[in-house]
Motif scaffolding. Structure first.
Motif, PDB file in Angstrom:
ATOM      1  N   LEU A 205      62.901  17.607 -20.687  1.00 26.71           N
ATOM      2  CA  LEU A 205      61.571  18.108 -19.936  1.00 26.71           C
ATOM      3  C   LEU A 205      61.464  17.952 -18.924  1.00 26.71           C
ATOM      4  O   LEU A 205      60.525  18.872 -18.053  1.00 26.71           O
ATOM      5  CB  LEU A 205      60.462  17.396 -21.054  1.00 26.71           C
ATOM      6  N   ARG A 206      61.677  17.072 -18.086  1.00 28.86           N
ATOM      7  CA  ARG A 206      61.952  16.858 -16.749  1.00 28.86           C
ATOM      8  C   ARG A 206      62.678  18.095 -15.815  1.00 28.86           C
ATOM      9  O   ARG A 206      62.122  18.331 -14.582  1.00 28.86           O
ATOM     10  CB  ARG A 206      62.342  15.777 -16.136  1.00 28.86           C
ATOM     11  N   ILE A 233      51.551  23.769 -21.955  1.00 28.06           N
ATOM     12  CA  ILE A 233      51.733  22.424 -21.367  1.00 28.06           C
ATOM     13  C   ILE A 233      52.439  22.571 -20.092  1.00 28.06           C
ATOM     14  O   ILE A 233      53.430  23.493 -19.672  1.00 28.06           O
ATOM     15  CB  ILE A 233      52.598  21.921 -22.362  1.00 28.06           C
ATOM     16  N   GLU A 234      51.964  21.812 -19.070  1.00 26.29           N
ATOM     17  CA  GLU A 234      52.378  21.783 -17.555  1.00 26.29           C
ATOM     18  C   GLU A 234      52.662  20.405 -17.343  1.00 26.29           C
ATOM     19  O   GLU A 234      51.745  19.676 -17.716  1.00 26.29           O
ATOM     20  CB  GLU A 234      51.588  22.762 -16.555  1.00 26.29           C
ATOM     21  N   TYR A 235      53.492  20.240 -16.169  1.00 29.50           N
ATOM     22  CA  TYR A 235      53.801  18.663 -15.412  1.00 29.50           C
ATOM     23  C   TYR A 235      53.078  18.808 -14.220  1.00 29.50           C
ATOM     24  O   TYR A 235      53.266  19.610 -13.489  1.00 29.50           O
ATOM     25  CB  TYR A 235      55.120  18.563 -15.560  1.00 29.50           C
ATOM     26  N   ASP A 236      52.201  17.768 -14.079  1.00 24.50           N
ATOM     27  CA  ASP A 236      51.417  17.646 -12.913  1.00 24.50           C
ATOM     28  C   ASP A 236      52.271  16.711 -11.988  1.00 24.50           C
ATOM     29  O   ASP A 236      52.350  15.543 -12.143  1.00 24.50           O
ATOM     30  CB  ASP A 236      50.014  17.206 -13.071  1.00 24.50           C
ATOM     31  N   GLU A 237      53.107  17.317 -11.056  1.00 23.78           N
ATOM     32  CA  GLU A 237      53.824  16.421 -10.130  1.00 23.78           C
ATOM     33  C   GLU A 237      53.022  15.487  -9.380  1.00 23.78           C
ATOM     34  O   GLU A 237      53.422  14.529  -9.370  1.00 23.78           O
ATOM     35  CB  GLU A 237      54.581  17.423  -9.019  1.00 23.78           C
ATOM     36  N   TRP A 242      51.775  14.905 -18.027  1.00 22.01           N
ATOM     37  CA  TRP A 242      51.602  16.144 -18.357  1.00 22.01           C
ATOM     38  C   TRP A 242      50.219  16.442 -18.744  1.00 22.01           C
ATOM     39  O   TRP A 242      49.459  15.656 -18.851  1.00 22.01           O
ATOM     40  CB  TRP A 242      52.480  16.279 -20.111  1.00 22.01           C
ATOM     41  N   GLN A 243      49.979  17.968 -18.823  1.00 21.10           N
ATOM     42  CA  GLN A 243      48.748  18.340 -19.160  1.00 21.10           C
ATOM     43  C   GLN A 243      48.433  19.551 -19.917  1.00 21.10           C
ATOM     44  O   GLN A 243      49.770  20.271 -19.935  1.00 21.10           O
ATOM     45  CB  GLN A 243      47.596  18.374 -17.802  1.00 21.10           C
ATOM     46  N   PHE A 244      47.515  19.863 -20.572  1.00 19.07           N
ATOM     47  CA  PHE A 244      47.407  21.188 -21.570  1.00 19.07           C
ATOM     48  C   PHE A 244      46.437  21.938 -20.789  1.00 19.07           C
ATOM     49  O   PHE A 244      45.426  21.783 -20.373  1.00 19.07           O
ATOM     50  CB  PHE A 244      46.675  20.825 -22.870  1.00 19.07           C
ATOM     51  N   LYS A 245      47.122  23.267 -20.265  1.00 17.08           N
ATOM     52  CA  LYS A 245      46.198  23.985 -19.620  1.00 17.08           C
ATOM     53  C   LYS A 245      45.770  25.113 -20.304  1.00 17.08           C
ATOM     54  O   LYS A 245      46.642  26.108 -20.990  1.00 17.08           O
ATOM     55  CB  LYS A 245      47.068  24.730 -18.185  1.00 17.08           C
ATOM     56  N   LYS A 246      44.469  25.494 -20.725  1.00 18.21           N
ATOM     57  CA  LYS A 246      43.833  26.620 -21.335  1.00 18.21           C
ATOM     58  C   LYS A 246      42.941  27.438 -20.423  1.00 18.21           C
ATOM     59  O   LYS A 246      41.880  26.870 -19.987  1.00 18.21           O
ATOM     60  CB  LYS A 246      43.043  25.961 -22.502  1.00 18.21           C
TER      61      LYS A 246
END
Length: 377
Positions: A205-206, A233-237, A242-246
């Protein structure tokens, strides 16, 4: 009443009790081809004295393969045994890795099952060696060792070429919110707890998406995945999570529904190209934390990806999973091999030929009969 009950039981077994969930497939506008007999997939498995698996022979595997049985029968054990074998072939001679095949395998078994010594994986109470043999395409890999084996596998024979594709294991437990904890526990602290299935998934996933076009076989499915999820789903560096973007809104992964996270993991691994059309995916309890409707959607995704070439192994004790895959096999006219535990014995069947004999099916029929009995009183 007896004749009526008999007709109802037969209808339960052969009919479509669940909503087919085929809207997903039609939404894609594709029909799964499910190539059979591919030369680059697992075709046959033989295990002896491997933990709870005293004797198991599973021939004629397909693109989608199902393991069913009650708790404690060894379903997850079987998935992990296969996963260790495939990851060994994938790490062997990759890049500048100079390790011997037997050393990679021993390390993988140790960190996946986490025993004191790998000899502890030999079935308790038997005076025999553990053996594993898999046929991949037309070539075979086999190994065996005894209960006194610490970290060196004495006997291994391999005729399978190293693999450039990646396998992945999707565990029943939630992973995304534990992503950084898993990496720290294993990469920095070197602790038991999260086994290699979790570590490999966290690392996969990384992996950053590579430039260029994605595999065309996955293009339509990924577009429709985002429609079904309603976001991505996106990873906030910066935040390291991780976060869900809608749309323009972002939600913490901790408050995101389990079904979204499970389906989004597949989308992420397709998007960053960790998976390709020759990958093998092992899924433990695909029904975990999912509503039956979401289970159907997930299995529709599995069917479409299998049609693109990915091979799947699923372990379940859910009637919904068995029934949905049965409907897919019947609708598409494809082979979906099944192996089920009956005490210490493992029986093979094919969902193309009908629902298999198993305690999961028997209990579902028993409850249905009980409901009908109450309705007829």
């Amino acid at each position: 009443r007896r004749r009526f009950m008999c007709r109802l039981s037969k209808a339960l077994i052969s009919g479509g009790c669940l909503s087919p969930g085929s809207a997903f497939a039609s939404l894609l506008g594709l029909r799964s081809t499910h190539p059979q007999g591919r030369s680059l997939m697992l075709n046959n498995i033989k295990l002896n004295n491997f933990g709870p698996l005293t004797e198991l022979n599973w021939p004629k595997l397909g693109q989608i393969n199902l393991i069913i049985g009650e708790n404690g029968t060894g379903k997850t054990f079987l998935l992990k045994a296969l996963y260790c074998t495939m990851k060994t072939l994938e790490e062997y001679k990759r890049g500048d890795d100079q390790r011997r095949l037997e050393d990679i395998l021993a390390e993988k078994l140790y960190w996946t099952f986490q025993p004191e010594k790998i000899g502890d994986l030999v079935t308790k109470g038997v005076d025999a060696t553990l053996s594993c043999s898999v046929t991949f395409g037309n070539s075979q890999l086999s190994y065996k060792f005894g209960k006194d084996t610490v970290r060196q596998i004495p006997t291994i024979e391999n005729h399978v070429q190293p693999r450039s594709s990646n396998s992945i294991f999707l565990p029943a437990k939630e992973v995304l919110s534990l992503h950084q904890i898993i990496l720290k526990s294993r990469e920095q602290d070197k602790l038991f707890g999260f086994d290699d299935t979790y570590l490999d998934l966290a690392r996969a996933l990384r992996q950053s998406p590579t430039k260029g076009r994605n595999y065309p076989e996955f293009a339509n499915s990924r577009e429709s995945l985002e429609d079904i999820l309603g976001g991505r789903i996106e990873y906030d560096e910066k935040a390291g999570r991780w976060q869900f973007k809608k749309g323009n809104q972002k939600f913490s992964i901790g408050v995101t529904a389990e079904g979204i996270k499970k389906i989004a993991i597949l989308d992420t691994l397709l998007g960053n190209r960790y998976l390709d059309t020759k990958s093998i995916i092992f899924i433990d309890e695909p029904e975990a934390a999912l509503h039956p409707t979401a289970v159907c959607q997930l299995l529709d995704i599995v069917a479409m990806l299998a049609g693109s070439g990915i091979q799947f192994f699923l372990a379940s004790h859910s009637y919904f999973v068995v029934k949905k895959l049965f409907l897919i096999a019947q609708k598409e006219g494809i082979s979906i091999p099944v192996i089920s535990a009956d005490g210490n014995q493992w029986e093979t069947a094919d969902l193309k030929d009908g629902m298999p004999e198993n305690t999961i099916i028997d209990e579902s029929i028993r409850l249905y009969k009980e409901e009908v009995e109450l309705a007829l009183k």
